[in-house]
Write an enzyme that holds these catalytic residues in place. Structure first.
Site, PDB file in Angstrom:
ATOM      1  CD  GLU A   1      -3.076  -0.707   0.076  1.00 23.62           C
ATOM      2  OE1 GLU A   1      -3.120   0.436  -0.420  1.00 23.62           O
ATOM      3  OE2 GLU A   1      -3.818  -1.630  -0.306  1.00 23.62           O
TER       4      GLU A   1
ATOM      5  CD  GLU B   1       4.826 -21.612  10.724  1.00 22.82           C
ATOM      6  OE1 GLU B   1       4.884 -21.908  11.934  1.00 22.82           O
ATOM      7  OE2 GLU B   1       3.909 -20.945  10.216  1.00 22.82           O
TER       8      GLU B   1
END
Length: 269
Positions: free
Chosen positions: A78, A109
């Site tokens: 953004e 992960e």
């Protein structure tokens, strides 16, 4: 036991009515901003270190897995349209790569070495800041990434929702937003995710303001990528210059940003 994995304050959820479920979720959500308020001093110290580094050309790099990784990518993605900055100023990396944005990548992960490899794909800058995001504070991908970054003398921080986690022990600035048990036990996309989102908003917004990407309270460098943003920019120029809508829009489109259009107007007035 980790706070993020502790048993919900609520039980027999399937027996609750829809209004009861919604009201109770909302009641828990109210705990989040208060928990964030408790760590503003740590966030302040971190941002004070990030800004001069970025002024020297450093990047802000988020690393995370699952929900935490997606939140970092969301915040990073953004920044260019909102503040008109290059796409490599703020970078979001997720365990498992871009494929993991939509679907979980098994065991991604758990690789403690992969995050540093992912970071290195963007090159190395001694003024970079690495922020590890992990609600549990135990994710190997994130811990390994910040640990190696710190060994390479980069500024490091974390956003976690457990106190005194292994992740916190590896960074310069540990932002621990302890929001308590989730409404659905262990579902850290809820309160923990909301807390992480709020902190990321605070960090990136404050950094961008201090880097001069906001004037007054306006996003004067935003990208004109759709009709809504062109209309918003037109209104900003009308307010700043007194021009009518047609002239303000023409000026905006010819100059490419609110900042440039406003500066052009007063320079050639």
């Amino acid at each position: 036991m980790k706070v993020t994995e502790s048993t919900s304050y609520y039980d027999n959820l399937e027996q609750m009515s829809i209004p009861e479920l919604l009201e109770n979720i909302n009641r828990e959500d109210h705990r989040v901003p208060e928990a964030v308020k408790e760590v503003i001093s740590v966030i302040t110290s971190l941002v004070e270190e990030i800004v001069p580094r970025m002024e020297r050309g450093g990047r802000l790099i988020y690393i995370g897995a699952g929900t935490s990784g997606r939140l970092g990518i969301l915040d990073a993605s953004e920044c260019p349209p909102t503040y008109g900055v290059p796409h490599d100023w703020v970078i979001g990396l997720i365990a498992g790569g871009d494929a993991a944005i939509r679907k979980a990548v098994e065991n991604a992960e758990d690789d403690a070495n992969q995050a540093w490899k992912d970071i290195q794909e963007y090159g190395f800058n001694p003024d970079d800041t690495i922020i590890g995001i992990a609600a549990s504070g135990t994710t190997p991908y994130v811990i390994g990434g910040v640990k190696t970054a710190k060994e390479n003398e980069l500024l490091t921080a974390c956003i976690t929702c457990n106190p005194n986690s292994p992740l916190s022990q590896e960074v310069d600035f540990a932002i621990e937003v302890v929001v308590g048990p989730e409404f659905v036990t262990g579902s850290t996309r809820m309160k923990a995710g909301t807390a992480q989102k709020l902190v990321l908003n605070m960090i990136s917004t404050t950094v961008m303001i201090k880097l001069g990407r906001v004037k007054g309270n306006k996003m004067v460098d935003m990208q004109l990528s759709n009709a809504k943003l062109i209309n918003r920019g037109t209104l900003m120029i009308m307010e700043a210059t007194g021009l009518d809508e047609e002239k303000a829009r023409e000026l905006l489109l010819s100059q490419g940003s609110v900042r440039k259009a406003t500066e052009y107007h007063y320079k050639n007035k």
